[in-house]
Structure formats: structure tokens, C-alpha cells
Design an enzyme around this catalytic site. Structure first.
Site, mmCIF file in Angstrom:
data_model
loop_
_atom_site.group_PDB
_atom_site.id
_atom_site.type_symbol
_atom_site.label_atom_id
_atom_site.label_comp_id
_atom_site.label_asym_id
_atom_site.label_seq_id
_atom_site.Cartn_x
_atom_site.Cartn_y
_atom_site.Cartn_z
ATOM 1 N N TYR A 48 0.769 -1.165 0.177
ATOM 2 C CA TYR A 48 0.088 0.151 -0.132
ATOM 3 C C TYR A 48 0.804 1.481 -0.187
ATOM 4 O O TYR A 48 2.007 1.395 0.886
ATOM 5 C CB TYR A 48 -0.744 0.260 1.047
ATOM 6 C CG TYR A 48 -1.599 1.310 0.964
ATOM 7 C CD1 TYR A 48 -3.669 0.846 0.761
ATOM 8 C CD2 TYR A 48 -1.862 2.827 0.580
ATOM 9 C CE1 TYR A 48 -4.618 1.730 0.424
ATOM 10 C CE2 TYR A 48 -2.922 3.353 0.317
ATOM 11 C CZ TYR A 48 -3.560 2.842 0.314
ATOM 12 O OH TYR A 48 -5.058 3.646 0.018
ATOM 13 N N HIS A 204 -13.210 9.508 2.841
ATOM 14 C CA HIS A 204 -11.994 8.029 2.631
ATOM 15 C C HIS A 204 -12.889 7.352 4.293
ATOM 16 O O HIS A 204 -12.079 5.895 4.091
ATOM 17 C CB HIS A 204 -11.067 8.901 2.308
ATOM 18 C CG HIS A 204 -10.379 8.837 0.855
ATOM 19 N ND1 HIS A 204 -9.993 10.147 0.722
ATOM 20 C CD2 HIS A 204 -10.423 8.541 0.278
ATOM 21 C CE1 HIS A 204 -9.683 10.156 -0.129
ATOM 22 N NE2 HIS A 204 -9.931 9.234 -0.473
ATOM 23 N N ARG A 234 -1.971 8.806 -10.095
ATOM 24 C CA ARG A 234 -1.599 7.964 -9.131
ATOM 25 C C ARG A 234 -2.975 6.529 -9.762
ATOM 26 O O ARG A 234 -3.670 6.686 -10.916
ATOM 27 C CB ARG A 234 -1.838 8.088 -7.128
ATOM 28 C CG ARG A 234 -3.919 8.178 -7.100
ATOM 29 C CD ARG A 234 -3.492 8.157 -5.808
ATOM 30 N NE ARG A 234 -3.253 6.653 -5.260
ATOM 31 C CZ ARG A 234 -4.270 5.779 -4.509
ATOM 32 N NH1 ARG A 234 -5.689 5.640 -5.016
ATOM 33 N NH2 ARG A 234 -3.975 4.936 -3.740
ATOM 34 N N ASN A 236 -5.531 3.507 -9.151
ATOM 35 C CA ASN A 236 -6.163 2.865 -7.903
ATOM 36 C C ASN A 236 -6.567 1.418 -8.787
ATOM 37 O O ASN A 236 -7.141 1.536 -10.169
ATOM 38 C CB ASN A 236 -7.232 3.428 -7.313
ATOM 39 C CG ASN A 236 -7.343 2.341 -5.814
ATOM 40 O OD1 ASN A 236 -7.358 1.561 -5.999
ATOM 41 N ND2 ASN A 236 -8.373 3.619 -5.348
ATOM 42 N N GLU A 276 -8.342 2.149 -12.146
ATOM 43 C CA GLU A 276 -8.563 3.454 -12.531
ATOM 44 C C GLU A 276 -7.365 4.770 -12.016
ATOM 45 O O GLU A 276 -5.846 4.286 -11.430
ATOM 46 C CB GLU A 276 -8.588 4.132 -10.702
ATOM 47 C CG GLU A 276 -10.149 3.569 -11.130
ATOM 48 C CD GLU A 276 -10.926 3.920 -8.883
ATOM 49 O OE1 GLU A 276 -12.096 3.433 -9.030
ATOM 50 O OE2 GLU A 276 -10.518 4.568 -8.967
ATOM 51 N N TYR A 327 -12.264 -5.589 1.392
ATOM 52 C CA TYR A 327 -12.608 -3.703 1.203
ATOM 53 C C TYR A 327 -12.904 -4.368 -0.444
ATOM 54 O O TYR A 327 -13.586 -3.407 -1.350
ATOM 55 C CB TYR A 327 -12.059 -3.043 1.857
ATOM 56 C CG TYR A 327 -11.802 -2.179 1.178
ATOM 57 C CD1 TYR A 327 -12.807 -0.914 1.730
ATOM 58 C CD2 TYR A 327 -11.421 -0.979 0.364
ATOM 59 C CE1 TYR A 327 -13.637 0.142 0.889
ATOM 60 C CE2 TYR A 327 -10.974 0.285 -0.373
ATOM 61 C CZ TYR A 327 -12.324 0.834 0.514
ATOM 62 O OH TYR A 327 -12.987 1.833 -0.360
#
Lengths: 357, 198
Positions: A48, A204, A234, A236, A276, A327
Site C-alpha cells: 500500500y 475516505h 496515481r 488505483n 483507475e 474491502y
């Protein structure tokens, strides 16, 4: 329409695929579009990180070549967005104080797309009198910049229906960012209608692990200082069963059952990696931030046509922490996907970075 | 851990802002006790308006206790909608130096804050105190119906009938928690409802 011709070294879509993202799920990438996919894993195990880097033009032919990327799925994605909005208008929301930011966004998305794809889009400015031509969608509109009455819709609504990817606009005040506008029709399971108006940490809140690691504190601090003309990006990712764009919580009863349908036989065509490409842009007049969330879908059987990706993906999926598996909603089919991918991992080392060898 | 869930508001408790020129108290049920425990001085009370929504079983007694304070005004609401409407009117005519206080159930506080925000008041400037049960207001993310006074996990959506998992994710704008279908992937697999928010 004929299928798109193979993408040349330079990404210049000429024709658009007719694929669907629901019902018969006919969406596929053309073979030439596979190297265009922004594979999100730079190494063999999952770690992460905020992984923010400058959003500057990247490798020709890749999703990074142009800062606002248009590809062979442009028309089919815009058609799917129009259907989603017809069924659920709340996927577009803009709080009243965001009108100036809406104009900022309209300008940015028109300029970037017209600069990168002059054969598809043209923007001409004569003072406040602007003319926008969108050839693929057959649009030719002249309007007054700053006057919403001269456009058929609110400016953000108007341009977001002509730009691939979801978009949120973040207002900056009181040392925080607020999700005060959005066009969100292809989201990975979060509700704009519920989250609109929330602060950075509030929207978030459901994300596991990262808060304790201080990830969002650091990201917020960084973004509050984002500078005009220096966008960042970034990647995702998650996984989606069937090439479905609209995996919203609103529609969860429609797509949730898909997760039960993955078998060793169909995993290759049913399980999709969903990436993404998120970028963040300071806006000049409103000082808000535009947050495009540009989504890409590719089935496992297309991913493994790139040997490096086929080796790496099962290794990454095996290394995920359990909270993340839960998640991202992978629990029911992660092992089936790993088993399907395993034959493509010959144990050879992989080169660093995300691009094919 | 629910307490650390970052979209959930915290309710620090009522504390009088002495320099305020006017105090507006919006109270529901056991929330009356938050004001009587605070025991404001007589000077502050002459500048105080109290809007009170009684709830069984102690509503009548609490109304008597509030009346005994001797505030500039005490208004008893017949229902929540009436209280929120009167509050909106008061805030609309409010001047600089007005302070708003809200005490009662979480759903009540949430809706007072929605009215406050619509009136241009920063929700963080509103003093809040949670009193009474932990029942939740829940928005069904699917059909957008809001269920009041939800005490079980999961709960049934009164709009579309789906069985909803009540998340800790909370929207201040809606004054509600988020409810998401609990058995969407395997319809019919929902667990039995259990008391969870009392």
C-alpha cells in the site's frame, strides 16, 4: 462501426468499438489496445502506498501519453453514462457554490482533449464566445463562457458527458478538501449522492488500514499544496465481474450476484482487472481541484497475452492483506482467479515497472 | 471500531458560550436533560429560546423541568417536522452572535444540523450532545428511502423492502447512516435481525 485498427506507437484513436457494459457485455479491448492498458502493479507483491507522481505525458501508445486519455471505448462509455443518468439523475451533483469551478473544469477538459486529439475535438475562442466541436459525438455548440444559459446543461454536466472517466470536483476551504460536485457513473462501489459535501477524511472513512498508516493525512497535506499547471496522478485498482462500468452501491443488487458466477472455466473472460488512473488538477479561478477517475477494464484472458502481466498478477493477488480482499469485494473469487492465472506464471523473474517488456 | 470511524460526527456535549447574544436550544426527549444539567445562569436564560420535542415516557416531566428554567421562550413541538420548520424560521431571522445547541438522539441532532447548514451556520459551531437511545437514521443507498429509529442490524428498508446492513458511514448532509443490501450477492442469505442500536 468496424473494430478499431491496431493502435500505432502513438495513440490516435480513429474508430470506436461498439461494446456494451451491461446485458450482453460485448465490451472487449482490440488487440492493439492491450498495451494501452495501465497495468497497476510495478512489482510482484502488493504494497500500500500513496504512489503519487507528476501527471506528465508518458510513453507513446500508453494511457499516459495524453493527460486526458481518449481511447477506442469513448463512444460506448459515453452511451453507458447517458443510460445511467437517465435511470438515476443523482449520479451527477454539484453544490450551488461550485459554479465557478464548473467553468474551470469545462475549460480544462475541452483544452486538453482538443490539444491531444485535434482530429476529434476543436475548441475556438473569440473572447468569451467559444465554439466546441466534438466530432465522434456529432456536437457543434457555440456558447458564452461564464453564462450557463448558453449551454444545454450546467457546464460540468455538459463536458463530463463528453469525457471518459468519472470526475469529482473538490472545493478547498478551512484547510480541507470537500467533495462538492461529481459526475460518477462508473464507480467502484461508492455513492456520490451519499458522499457529496463530505470532507477528505469523511469520504475516505470506509477505507481500511490506510488511516492508521497516516496515508490520508499525508495525501491531504500534499493535495492542499497542489499547484496550478502541475497535476499529479496515481493508479488505483479493484476487480469486477463482467465488464460492467456501473458498479455503484445504488445498483449493487444488480451486479452483486455476478460474483457468484465465477468458475474455473469462465474466470478468464468474466474476471476483469479494473484500473483507475486518478489525476488531480488545481483549477485556476476557483482554486478547487479536479479529480478525474479514468477507469480501464481488461479481462484476465487479455491480460495474460502480455507475459509479464500474466506472471505478475497471480503473485500480487496472493500477497494481498485480508482486509483489502474484503474491502475490494474479492473474497468470493480471488482464489479461482489465482488458480486460473497460475499456468501463466512460469516462475521467471519480472522486470521492474508496469510496462510490458 | 465505531468511535474511530471518520465520517461519524462526535458530540462533545453542550457548553454555554457566555458571550453569545442569543441562545437557541433544539432539544428532543432525553436531550432536555442536557440543558437542565447545564443549569445556565438567569442572564443567559433571558436570551434563550428553547424548542422542545417531547418523547415518551418522560416527555411531560422534562417539559415541566424546562419550563422551570424560565427561559425567554419555551415552545413544545407536536412533531419533528414542526420543530425543524420553526427552527429554520428562527435561524432565518437570527442575527450575528446567535448560538445554536442541539441535544437528543443522533438522528435528531443530524437533522438539526442539516437545517443549520441550510441557514449558513457552520455545523462545527453547533454545540451537540447525544442523549437517549442509539437508534439510527438510515438512508437506503438503493431506493434512497430514509428509515427512522432503526435499532436492528440488519434492518428492512421501508421503501424497497431489501435487507440492509447499517454501515458506520455517515452523511452530515443527509443526517443519516448508509444502508446497503446485505444479501445482494446471495439473495435470501441475510442473517436474522438483532438489536444493535439501543
Amino acid at each position: 462501426m468496424p473494430p478499431g485498427s491496431a493502435t500505432a506507437a502513438v495513440h490516435r484513436p480513429e474508430t470506436f468499438l461498439p461494446g456494451t457494459f451491461r446485458d450482453d457485455f460485448s465490451y472487449r479491448n482490440s488487440p492493439g489496445n492491450i498495451p494501452h492498458f495501465p497495468f497497476p502493479f510495478a512489482e510482484d507483491s502488493y504494497r500500500y502506498s500513496v504512489n503519487i507522481e507528476p501527471h506528465v505525458p508518458g510513453r507513446p501508445g500508453s494511457a499516459f501519453e495524453h493527460l486526458i486519455d481518449v481511447d477506442e471505448h469513448y463512444l460506448s462509455e459515453m452511451a453507458d453514462r447517458a443510460r445511467v443518468l437517465e435511470e438515476d439523475p443523482l449520479r451527477y451533483q454539484a453544490l450551488p457554490h461550485m459554479m465557478l469551478a464548473q467553468w474551470d473544469v469545462l475549460e480544462l477538459l475541452m483544452e486538453e482533449q482538443a490539444r491531444a486529439y485535434p482530429h476529434l475535438f476543436t475548441l475556438t475562442k473569440d473572447g468569451d464566445r467559444w465554439r466546441w466541436i466534438n466530432r465522434p459525438m456529432g456536437i457543434d455548440d457555440t456558447f458564452t463562457f461564464g453564462d450557463p444559459a448558453t449551454l444545454p446543461r450546467e457546464p460540468f454536466d455538459y463536458i463530463a458527458r463528453q469525457t471518459q472517466g468519472d470526475h469529482a470536483i473538490l472545493d478547498q476551504r478551512d484547510g480541507n478538501l470537500w467533495m462538492d460536485a461529481g459526475m460518477i457513473t462508473a464507480q467502484a462501489d461508492w455513492s456520490l449522492d451519499f458522499d457529496v459535501g463530505m470532507s477528505f477524511h469523511e469520504w475516505h472513512a470506509p477505507v481500511p488500514l490506510a488511516h492508521e498508516m497516516g496515508v490520508f493525512d499525508r495525501a491531504l497535506k500534499f493535495l492542499l499544496n497542489l499547484r496550478l499547471g502541475q497535476p499529479v496522478r496515481r493508479l488505483n485498482w479493484t476487480m469486477t465481474i463482467n465488464p460492467r462500468l456501473d458498479t455503484s452501491p445504488e445498483r449493487y443488487p444488480h451486479w452483486g450476484p455476478d460474483r457468484m458466477t465465477v468458475t474455473p472455466q469462465n474466470a478468464g473472460r468474466k474476471v476483469h482487472l479494473r484500473v483507475e488512473l486518478q489525476s488531480l488538477w488545481r483549477l485556476p479561478r476557483s482554486n478547487a481541484i479536479l479529480f478525474p477517475i479514468r477507469g480501464y477494464l481488461m479481462s484476465l484472458d487479455q491480460i495474460v497475452t502480455v507475459p509479464k502481466w500474466g506472471r505478475r498478477l497471480p503473485r500480487v493477488l496472493e500477497s494481498l492483506p485480508p482486509e483489502l480482499v474484503e474491502y475490494k469485494g474479492l473474497s468470493r473469487y480471488r482464489q479461482t482467479a489465482i488458480d486460473w492465472l497460475k499456468p501463466y506464471d512460469d516462475g521467471q523473474p519480472t522486470s521492474p515497472g508496469i510496462f510490458p517488456d | 471500531m465505531a468511535a474511530a470511524f471518520l465520517s461519524r460526527p462526535v458530540y462533545p456535549g453542550l457548553a454555554l458560550v457566555p458571550q453569545a447574544r442569543r441562545h437557541i436550544f433544539a432539544l428532543e426527549g432525553a436531550g432536555a436533560g442536557a440543558l437542565t444539567d447545564l443549569a445556565p445562569d438567569a442572564g443567559a436564560l433571558t436570551r434563550s429560546d428553547i424548542l422542545y420535542l417531547p418523547r415518551d415516557p418522560d416527555g411531560a416531566a422534562q417539559a415541566v423541568a424546562l419550563a422551570a428554567l424560565g427561559a425567554a421562550s419555551l415552545w413544545q413541538a407536536p412533531d419533528l417536522a414542526a420543530l425543524l420548520s420553526r427552527l429554520a424560521g428562527l435561524l432565518d431571522g437570527a442575527r450575528m452572535g446567535t448560538r445554536l445547541y442541539a441535544a437528543g438522539s443522533e438522528g435528531f441532532i443530524g437533522q438539526v444540523l442539516v437545517v443549520a447548514e441550510a441557514a449558513g451556520i457552520d455545523p462545527l459551531s453547533v454545540a451537540t450532545e447525544h442523549r437517549g437511545n442509539r437508534a439510527r437514521r438510515v438512508q437506503c443507498v438503493h431506493c434512497k428511502t430514509v428509515a427512522e429509529e432503526v435499532t436492528t442490524q440488519p434492518c428492512a428498508c421501508p421503501g424497497c423492502g431489501l435487507t440492509l446492513f447499517v454501515r458506520d458511514h455517515y452523511s452530515r448532509r443527509l443526517g443519516a447512516f448508509q444502508g446497503v443490501c446485505i444479501d445482494a450477492e446471495e439473495p435470501g442469505s441475510a442473517p436474522a435481525a438483532e438489536e444493535a442500536f439501543r
